[in-house]
Design a protein around this motif. Structure first.
Motif, PDB file in Angstrom:
ATOM      1  N   SER A 163       0.842  -1.209   0.000  1.00 28.15           N
ATOM      2  CA  SER A 163       0.000   0.000   0.000  1.00 28.15           C
ATOM      3  C   SER A 163       0.875   1.255   0.000  1.00 28.15           C
ATOM      4  O   SER A 163       0.555   2.245  -0.668  1.00 28.15           O
ATOM      5  CB  SER A 163      -0.902   0.033   1.233  1.00 28.15           C
ATOM      6  OG  SER A 163      -1.678  -1.125   1.290  1.00 28.15           O
ATOM      7  N   LEU A 196       1.428   4.712  -2.987  1.00 30.27           N
ATOM      8  CA  LEU A 196       1.219   6.138  -2.750  1.00 30.27           C
ATOM      9  C   LEU A 196       2.019   6.982  -3.743  1.00 30.27           C
ATOM     10  O   LEU A 196       3.117   6.574  -4.148  1.00 30.27           O
ATOM     11  CB  LEU A 196       1.669   6.524  -1.333  1.00 30.27           C
ATOM     12  CG  LEU A 196       0.840   6.040  -0.164  1.00 30.27           C
ATOM     13  CD1 LEU A 196       1.496   6.448   1.147  1.00 30.27           C
ATOM     14  CD2 LEU A 196      -0.570   6.632  -0.225  1.00 30.27           C
ATOM     15  N   ARG A 224      -3.592  13.081   3.356  1.00 32.22           N
ATOM     16  CA  ARG A 224      -4.036  12.317   2.177  1.00 32.22           C
ATOM     17  C   ARG A 224      -3.408  10.926   2.155  1.00 32.22           C
ATOM     18  O   ARG A 224      -4.064   9.941   1.786  1.00 32.22           O
ATOM     19  CB  ARG A 224      -3.672  13.066   0.891  1.00 32.22           C
ATOM     20  CG  ARG A 224      -4.570  14.249   0.647  1.00 32.22           C
ATOM     21  CD  ARG A 224      -4.249  14.952  -0.642  1.00 32.22           C
ATOM     22  NE  ARG A 224      -5.122  16.134  -0.793  1.00 32.22           N
ATOM     23  CZ  ARG A 224      -4.896  17.122  -1.615  1.00 32.22           C
ATOM     24  NH1 ARG A 224      -3.809  17.126  -2.386  1.00 32.22           N
ATOM     25  NH2 ARG A 224      -5.736  18.145  -1.695  1.00 32.22           N
ATOM     26  N   ARG A 277      -5.563   7.390   2.196  1.00 34.75           N
ATOM     27  CA  ARG A 277      -5.425   6.318   1.209  1.00 34.75           C
ATOM     28  C   ARG A 277      -5.057   5.008   1.881  1.00 34.75           C
ATOM     29  O   ARG A 277      -5.574   3.946   1.536  1.00 34.75           O
ATOM     30  CB  ARG A 277      -4.359   6.693   0.177  1.00 34.75           C
ATOM     31  CG  ARG A 277      -4.805   7.744  -0.830  1.00 34.75           C
ATOM     32  CD  ARG A 277      -3.692   8.115  -1.762  1.00 34.75           C
ATOM     33  NE  ARG A 277      -3.577   7.120  -2.819  1.00 34.75           N
ATOM     34  CZ  ARG A 277      -3.449   7.412  -4.102  1.00 34.75           C
ATOM     35  NH1 ARG A 277      -3.455   8.666  -4.500  1.00 34.75           N
ATOM     36  NH2 ARG A 277      -3.312   6.460  -5.007  1.00 34.75           N
ATOM     37  N   LYS A 301      -8.050   3.519   3.628  1.00 31.25           N
ATOM     38  CA  LYS A 301      -8.989   2.870   2.706  1.00 31.25           C
ATOM     39  C   LYS A 301      -8.437   1.549   2.193  1.00 31.25           C
ATOM     40  O   LYS A 301      -9.171   0.589   1.987  1.00 31.25           O
ATOM     41  CB  LYS A 301      -9.283   3.797   1.526  1.00 31.25           C
ATOM     42  CG  LYS A 301     -10.221   4.911   1.879  1.00 31.25           C
ATOM     43  CD  LYS A 301     -10.429   5.870   0.724  1.00 31.25           C
ATOM     44  CE  LYS A 301     -11.289   7.041   1.166  1.00 31.25           C
ATOM     45  NZ  LYS A 301     -11.319   8.137   0.210  1.00 31.25           N
ATOM     46  N   GLU A 302      -7.078   1.507   1.966  1.00 31.36           N
ATOM     47  CA  GLU A 302      -6.457   0.290   1.439  1.00 31.36           C
ATOM     48  C   GLU A 302      -6.341  -0.784   2.505  1.00 31.36           C
ATOM     49  O   GLU A 302      -6.631  -1.955   2.278  1.00 31.36           O
ATOM     50  CB  GLU A 302      -5.034   0.624   0.951  1.00 31.36           C
ATOM     51  CG  GLU A 302      -4.947   1.233  -0.404  1.00 31.36           C
ATOM     52  CD  GLU A 302      -4.562   0.235  -1.489  1.00 31.36           C
ATOM     53  OE1 GLU A 302      -4.856   0.534  -2.646  1.00 31.36           O
ATOM     54  OE2 GLU A 302      -4.006  -0.831  -1.182  1.00 31.36           O
TER      55      GLU A 302
END
Lengths: 191, 454
Positions: free
Chosen positions: A132, A136, A174, A178, A181-182
């Motif tokens: 993950s 990014l 941010r 992310r 959510k991942e």
């Protein structure tokens, strides 16, 4: 423990042992930082060597008013960016999928050390975290790595990345969004 | 409420890192106490943060440590740094050399242009005077032409005594030939054919076999002025000149002019100094020098600076002069006769006064003619030279030179472009080949580098 600034000033004065102390203190953080950005062990090793070379070559440029760690991370950041740009210019090699295939397919060659080799590893959270993190955007990745793995405050992160405090806040926010959510669905699944 | 949630969410990340100001920190803390949704969000971020830091990273093995030490203590980066410095030095030196070459080129163009003092001279030749004075009343006018490649002539010197045709030179044909023609068939008299002609630039050439040839590179333009030989009668020619000369220092040039006129036993008849638009100083001077020193004076004046214009005029007034002399002689004869009669006749006063009054008009005519002759004598014996001195206009010089430099550069560039167009297919092939070779070399180099580093 002695302060970085003190050791660096000793080195500037000519004490070679001070350099050794600095090297021992920062070799691992530099390696891990470079690896997180470059995702390639060979490149990371090169960058770490370059970081300490630049330190020795430009020791006179270091000002005691500046935080030593920030200065060093800035060097590492710049060298990593150079390396990324340089790598983008290299044409990828074409590989055959297997010997019988007539069609060629382009393959990116990641560092196999961090690919799941076993099913057990596939269930390991760290594998997904690394994956993950890798997804990014570079700036967000840099900001979150410097914050979470190296403990730099926002102000220092801004100096390393050469951006404003507000931008650092946004980048980290941010990146965490992310990652949340991942990772959260995967973490729930692994539970 | 939605707005506050969105705002708090953005602050929670910084709150987690302890990077909020006191005011915002309190805001978030108070909200988290009340809002379950935001509290859940905060806890999720904590879990993500916790997951991230589980990855402690790699230890640096002894082998790895040794490799890193070799890298930064070894010569690898020093060589690269030296190479980078070398490239920088080469780049700066090449740039400096290119600029130096450009300056040398422009400078040499300036020198070349300035050498050509008689630039684009035009020659107008007109014959005035009547049948009596063939080619005597010639007027030469030297002026500038913008186009230095060709010079126009309104008409060749008349084919009369001392005259001939003038050719002009350009870069392709540096020689000039001029011819003289015999005046044997010229029935109204005049001068015998001259064997020498004077070139205004100062060189006197001898005619050989009716041809006169200048030396190569004597100058792009040579002006030929008829040289008037001595005749049986005294010359009655009013010589004058009108020159415009560009000088570096008008005051110094003025002093020079005064010296020249004095040394020639002449005098400065007039001097005016003016400042024109742009602050440029101009001086208008009039010299009178003995006719025998006319040409010497002209030659010396040319050396004062850059000659912009030099008009030479020789007006033959022999006819008019001789006509006046004849008239004077005639009137004098009549006057003498009347005067003789007056002396012989013994008359009374009234008669004497009547005779006297008959003489008066003749006397007046004689006086008037003598005055005219004196005027002519004055103009003939002392030549008049008008000199306009102008301070050098560097801007003008620069602009004129710049136009020519630009024109030449344009010519060179168009030549290069034409050459490139012709070579285009070959160049394209070379470029493609170079790109492919460079690509192959870079791949091999990178592969070798990675191998040697490991």
């Amino acid at each position: 423990m002695r302060k970085d600034k003190e050791i660096m000033m000793e080195y500037k004065s000519g004490d070679i042992n001070a350099l050794e102390e600095i090297f021992q203190r920062y070799k691992r953080p530099m390696l891990n930082y470079a690896f997180k950005l470059l995702n390639n062990y060979a490149d990371a090793e090169d960058v770490v060597g370059e970081v300490f070379y630049v330190l020795t070559a430009q020791k006179d440029a270091y000002q005691p008013q500046a935080k030593f760690s920030t200065w060093l991370y800035t060097i590492a950041h710049n060298l990593c960016i150079d390396r990324i740009r340089k790598n983008k210019k290299i044409f990828p090699l074409w590989f055959k999928k297997n010997k019988t295939d007539k069609d060629y397919e382009e393959l990116d060659i990641p560092d196999t050390k961090f690919l799941p080799n076993t099913p057990a590893e596939e269930k390991d959270t760290s594998f997904f975290v690394k994956r993950s993190l890798e997804k990014l955007p570079l700036e967000q990745k840099e900001a979150i790595v410097l914050r979470e793995y190296h403990g730099l405050n926002y102000e220092d992160i801004g100096k390393v990345l050469n951006c404003s405090l507000e931008k650092v806040k946004i980048l980290i926010f941010r990146a965490r969004e992310r990652l949340r959510k991942e990772l959260l669905p995967l973490m729930e699944e692994l539970k | 409420m939605m707005f506050i949630h969105a705002k708090i969410k953005k602050l929670i990340s910084a709150y987690l890192d302890g990077e909020l100001k006191e005011k915002d920190k309190l805001l978030v803390e108070n909200h988290l106490k009340e809002c379950a949704e935001c509290k859940k969000y905060y806890q999720e971020l904590e879990r993500v943060s916790f997951a991230l830091i589980q990855d402690k990273g790699e230890d640096v093995s002894p082998d790895l440590e040794q490799r890193i030490r070799n890298n930064f203590l070894g010569d690898k980066y020093k060589r690269e740094a030296k190479m980078k410095n070398k490239k920088l030095i080469i780049g700066i030196s090449s740039g400096a050399l290119a600029i130096l070459l450009m300056f040398i080129f422009v400078g040499s163009m300036q020198g070349y242009l300035r050498k050509n003092v008689p630039r684009g001279l035009q020659f107008n030749s007109e014959q005035t005077g009547g049948q009596y004075s063939p080619g005597l009343t010639t007027q030469s006018q030297l002026g500038y032409s913008d186009n230095r490649e060709s010079v126009s002539f309104s008409r060749a010197i008349p084919q009369t005594i001392n005259g001939g045709r003038i050719g002009y030179t350009d870069e392709k044909s540096p020689w000039i030939t001029a011819y003289t023609e015999s005046a044997a068939d010229y029935s109204t008299g005049g001068y015998p054919a001259s064997k020498t002609i004077k070139i205004v630039s100062g060189n006197v050439k001898t005619i050989v076999d009716d041809q006169i040839i200048t030396s190569q590179n004597e100058g792009p333009i040579v002006i030929v002025e008829p040289y008037l030989p001595a005749t049986g009668q005294e010359e009655k020619i009013i010589r004058s000149a009108d020159a415009t000369i560009e000088v570096k220092d008008v005051a110094k040039a003025y002093d020079e002019v005064v010296k020249i006129s004095t040394s020639k036993k002449g005098y400065l008849a007039m001097a005016n100094f003016n400042q024109i638009t742009g602050g440029k100083i101009v001086a208008q001077l009039v010299l009178r020098v003995p006719k025998s020193k006319f040409e010497e004076t002209v030659d010396e004046l040319r050396k004062l600076g850059e000659v912009k214009r030099f008009d030479l005029e020789g007006v033959d007034v022999s006819r008019q002069y001789n006509a006046l002399v004849s008239e004077l002689n005639t009137i004098k004869v009549v006057y003498d006769k009347i005067e003789q009669k007056l002396k012989e006749k013994k008359t009374d006063i009234t008669g004497a006064m009547r005779l006297e009054s008959e003489l008066t008009p003749y006397a007046k005519s004689i006086e008037a003619i003598r005055n005219q002759l004196n005027q002519y004598d004055n103009l003939i014996s002392l030549s008049t030279i008008k000199v306009n001195l102008e301070a050098t206009s560097w801007k003008l010089l620069f602009q004129e030179n710049l136009k020519d430099v630009q024109r030449r550069l344009a010519q060179i560039l168009s030549g290069i472009v034409k050459g490139l167009i012709n070579l285009l297919p070959l160049l394209l092939t070379l470029v493609c080949f170079t790109v492919v070779v460079a690509w192959i070399i870079s791949i091999i180099k990178n592969a070798l580098n990675k191998k040697s580093d490991k």
